[in-house]
Each structure stands twice: as C-alpha cells, then as structure tokens.
Scaffold this motif. Structure first.
Motif, PDB file in Angstrom:
ATOM      1  N   GLU A   1      81.910  38.154  85.996  1.00 41.64           N
ATOM      2  CA  GLU A   1      81.124  36.924  86.087  1.00 41.64           C
ATOM      3  C   GLU A   1      80.596  36.498  84.716  1.00 41.64           C
ATOM      4  O   GLU A   1      80.546  35.306  84.403  1.00 41.64           O
ATOM      5  CB  GLU A   1      79.966  37.105  87.078  1.00 41.64           C
ATOM      6  CG  GLU A   1      80.396  37.183  88.528  1.00 41.64           C
ATOM      7  CD  GLU A   1      81.211  35.975  88.959  1.00 41.64           C
ATOM      8  OE1 GLU A   1      80.790  34.847  88.641  1.00 41.64           O
ATOM      9  OE2 GLU A   1      82.265  36.168  89.604  1.00 41.64           O
ATOM     10  N   ILE A   2      80.215  37.476  83.901  1.00 45.51           N
ATOM     11  CA  ILE A   2      79.717  37.148  82.559  1.00 45.51           C
ATOM     12  C   ILE A   2      80.849  36.606  81.689  1.00 45.51           C
ATOM     13  O   ILE A   2      80.651  35.681  80.895  1.00 45.51           O
ATOM     14  CB  ILE A   2      79.033  38.374  81.927  1.00 45.51           C
ATOM     15  CG1 ILE A   2      77.685  38.617  82.635  1.00 45.51           C
ATOM     16  CG2 ILE A   2      78.822  38.179  80.433  1.00 45.51           C
ATOM     17  CD1 ILE A   2      76.969  39.864  82.195  1.00 45.51           C
ATOM     18  N   SER A   3      82.037  37.171  81.845  1.00 51.29           N
ATOM     19  CA  SER A   3      83.191  36.632  81.124  1.00 51.29           C
ATOM     20  C   SER A   3      83.455  35.183  81.537  1.00 51.29           C
ATOM     21  O   SER A   3      83.692  34.317  80.690  1.00 51.29           O
ATOM     22  CB  SER A   3      84.433  37.493  81.393  1.00 51.29           C
ATOM     23  OG  SER A   3      85.580  36.921  80.813  1.00 51.29           O
ATOM     24  N   LYS A   4      83.390  34.906  82.829  1.00 51.03           N
ATOM     25  CA  LYS A   4      83.602  33.540  83.306  1.00 51.03           C
ATOM     26  C   LYS A   4      82.505  32.605  82.805  1.00 51.03           C
ATOM     27  O   LYS A   4      82.755  31.421  82.554  1.00 51.03           O
ATOM     28  CB  LYS A   4      83.653  33.523  84.833  1.00 51.03           C
ATOM     29  CG  LYS A   4      84.921  34.123  85.422  1.00 51.03           C
ATOM     30  CD  LYS A   4      84.893  34.044  86.943  1.00 51.03           C
ATOM     31  CE  LYS A   4      86.193  34.585  87.540  1.00 51.03           C
ATOM     32  NZ  LYS A   4      86.197  34.528  89.027  1.00 51.03           N
ATOM     33  N   ALA A   5      81.273  33.139  82.658  1.00 51.21           N
ATOM     34  CA  ALA A   5      80.158  32.320  82.179  1.00 51.21           C
ATOM     35  C   ALA A   5      80.323  31.939  80.721  1.00 51.21           C
ATOM     36  O   ALA A   5      79.784  30.928  80.271  1.00 51.21           O
ATOM     37  CB  ALA A   5      78.837  33.056  82.386  1.00 51.21           C
ATOM     38  N   GLY A   6      81.081  32.802  79.958  1.00 47.95           N
ATOM     39  CA  GLY A   6      81.369  32.403  78.584  1.00 47.95           C
ATOM     40  C   GLY A   6      81.073  33.400  77.485  1.00 47.95           C
ATOM     41  O   GLY A   6      80.899  33.011  76.334  1.00 47.95           O
ATOM     42  N   ILE A   7      81.031  34.706  77.797  1.00 44.71           N
ATOM     43  CA  ILE A   7      80.883  35.713  76.747  1.00 44.71           C
ATOM     44  C   ILE A   7      82.167  36.527  76.665  1.00 44.71           C
ATOM     45  O   ILE A   7      82.664  37.037  77.671  1.00 44.71           O
ATOM     46  CB  ILE A   7      79.686  36.654  77.006  1.00 44.71           C
ATOM     47  CG1 ILE A   7      78.366  35.885  76.968  1.00 44.71           C
ATOM     48  CG2 ILE A   7      79.650  37.774  75.969  1.00 44.71           C
ATOM     49  CD1 ILE A   7      77.125  36.750  77.177  1.00 44.71           C
ATOM     50  N   ALA A   8      82.706  36.651  75.468  1.00 43.93           N
ATOM     51  CA  ALA A   8      83.883  37.481  75.218  1.00 43.93           C
ATOM     52  C   ALA A   8      83.554  38.452  74.098  1.00 43.93           C
ATOM     53  O   ALA A   8      82.672  38.197  73.279  1.00 43.93           O
ATOM     54  CB  ALA A   8      85.080  36.623  74.834  1.00 43.93           C
ATOM     55  N   ARG A   9      84.291  39.584  74.054  1.00 42.98           N
ATOM     56  CA  ARG A   9      83.992  40.583  73.029  1.00 42.98           C
ATOM     57  C   ARG A   9      85.255  41.274  72.541  1.00 42.98           C
ATOM     58  O   ARG A   9      86.287  41.272  73.204  1.00 42.98           O
ATOM     59  CB  ARG A   9      83.027  41.634  73.567  1.00 42.98           C
ATOM     60  CG  ARG A   9      83.668  42.593  74.560  1.00 42.98           C
ATOM     61  CD  ARG A   9      82.721  43.701  74.993  1.00 42.98           C
ATOM     62  NE  ARG A   9      82.412  44.632  73.918  1.00 42.98           N
ATOM     63  CZ  ARG A   9      81.615  45.693  74.064  1.00 42.98           C
ATOM     64  NH1 ARG A   9      81.026  45.939  75.224  1.00 42.98           N
ATOM     65  NH2 ARG A   9      81.393  46.503  73.052  1.00 42.98           N
ATOM     66  N   THR A  10      85.126  41.860  71.353  1.00 42.20           N
ATOM     67  CA  THR A  10      86.104  42.810  70.858  1.00 42.20           C
ATOM     68  C   THR A  10      85.405  44.166  70.775  1.00 42.20           C
ATOM     69  O   THR A  10      84.216  44.288  71.040  1.00 42.20           O
ATOM     70  CB  THR A  10      86.640  42.404  69.474  1.00 42.20           C
ATOM     71  OG1 THR A  10      85.561  42.460  68.526  1.00 42.20           O
ATOM     72  CG2 THR A  10      87.224  41.001  69.504  1.00 42.20           C
TER      73      THR A  10
END
Length: 252
Positions: free
Chosen positions: A74-83
């Motif tokens: 859900e957080i990825s869909k909300a707009g946070i991405a990481r390496t």
C-alpha cells in the motif's frame, strides 16, 4: 504542504528502543540526507517509512496522506519507492524485466489473462515495454535490455535499481547508501545522476549515505541520527559543522 512529514516515530525490538521520537519534514523536490554512524537506526527508519516495520509510535504523512502502519504494498502504491545498500535485483531476469517488475502496481491483469495472453494482457505488456525502454534510455541501459541483470557492471546495476524504483511512479525516492562499493569516478557520476533524477522526474529524494563528499555535494538539508534519536538537523553545512555531529560521527 510537505512531501513527507514524520512526527515522533518510534519502534522497539525486544525491549530495545531502536528508533525514538524520529521526526523530519521534507519539501517537494528536496534532496535530503539521513546520516549517522553504523547502528544509528537509519535503515530502520527506511523500513518504517516503507512498511517493512510498523511503528509503535508516531505518524507518517506522504503528500498529506496518513500512511502510518500501512503495508509495504500500500505504501508503494501511495508513492514511496526505495533502493537498498546491498543491491537487490532479480539477477536471472533481464534488465528490461527488472524494470517491468516495478510497474505491476499500476498495470494489472488477471492470472488467466497472463496464461492465455488475452488482448488486455498484450496491451498492458506493450505499455510496460514502452515505459521500461524509456527509463532504460534515460539511464543509458537500453542497449542492455535483454542482458541478465547479474551480468551488468556494478555501477550499471546501481543505475538499474534506481530505474526499477522509478518504474513504480513514486513521489518520494529513498536511496539506501547508493554510493556503497563505488570508486570516486562512479560516485561523481552517481551524484550527477541523482541530481538528474530529481530534476527530470520532479522527484523528492531522501538518502542514507556515509560518503560525506556525496552528502555535502548534493544534499540541501540533513538529519543526523545517533542511537535511534535525532542529534542534529538543518542545512547540510550546519549539520556537518555541528560539534556534536563531528564528535559522534566523524570522530574528531
């Protein structure tokens, strides 16, 4: 409105307070750094922001939306991405397919559509191929689209990981020690690439980094963590010249 607003964030593991009262405000399009010695809690903060861990205190607002305690999906869909500090590519998949993996939150089709290659499946795959190739061109990886990710040189693997993160169409990009394992030339190229990503993709970036040359070269503001708590925050110059930071982090 800030892109990221975190207040009083905390988590404990087995009675040990790993992060306590963490707070940060990051404005849209900012290049922000999170620094601190090994074990200070930096990666734990990233894991809290991305839903890997659920905080037992505090709040996380992304572009005004409360995402506290949400799942990583859900957080990825909300707009946070990481390496990640240790690159986590799908080594046996092609460069192109690694980028397409990042798009599946936004391009969906049923399992049956995938099995039978329905028109919807073909349309979605074509759209993903097109967008993935556009990203690979930006990162100078288009000519390696069919190469297995494991066969890329180290610096290009870093580029691919950032491209895959951007494929999720994030608002906030978290970079976990992006310069780890790089030589000075590669680090200089990385600095240019991070600036480019911020400007070209209208991106807000938060990074963890130990390379102070990179931090001082690109970060506009910093937060310094020590033993899970904020020790200093402010402009990059203010934080790096703070006597507490010099003592706790630089060892001088």
């Amino acid at each position: 409105m800030a892109m990221l607003e975190v207040k009083n964030l905390g988590i404990s593991f087995g009675g040990l307070r790993a992060v306590n009262g963490f707070h940060v405000t990051i404005e849209k399009n900012q290049l922000y750094g999170l620094i601190g010695p090994n074990g200070a809690g930096k990666t734990t903060v990233f894991n809290l922001l991305t839903g890997v861990y659920k905080p037992d205190a505090g709040s996380i607002l992304l572009d005004g939306k409360d995402i506290t305690g949400e799942s990583d999906i859900e957080i990825s869909k909300a707009g946070i991405a990481r390496t990640f500090q240790n690159i986590r590519l799908f080594s046996k998949m092609s460069v192109l397919d690694n980028v397409k993996v990042g798009m599946h939150n936004h391009h969906e089709y049923s399992a049956l559509a995938g099995i039978f290659h329905t028109p919807k499946y073909k349309k979605e795959e074509a759209l993903m191929d097109e967008k993935a190739m556009e990203l690979l061109k930006v990162f100078d990886l288009a000519d390696m689209a069919e190469t297995n990710a494991a066969n890329l040189p180290y610096g290009k693997q870093r580029r691919l990981e950032i491209a895959r993160a951007l494929a999720t169409d994030p608002k906030l990009l978290l970079l976990d020690e992006p310069a780890a394992g790089m030589n000075p030339k590669e680090t200089g190229e990385l600095m240019d690439m991070i600036r480019f990503v911020r400007d070209e993709f209208d991106m807000t970036i938060l990074l963890i980094e130990h390379d102070m040359k990179l931090v001082s070269g690109i970060c506009e503001k910093l937060t310094m963590l020590n033993f899970g708590e904020v020790l200093a925050e402010g402009t990059t110059s203010e934080v790096l010249n703070d006597p507490q930071v010099i003592t706790a982090y630089l060892g001088e």
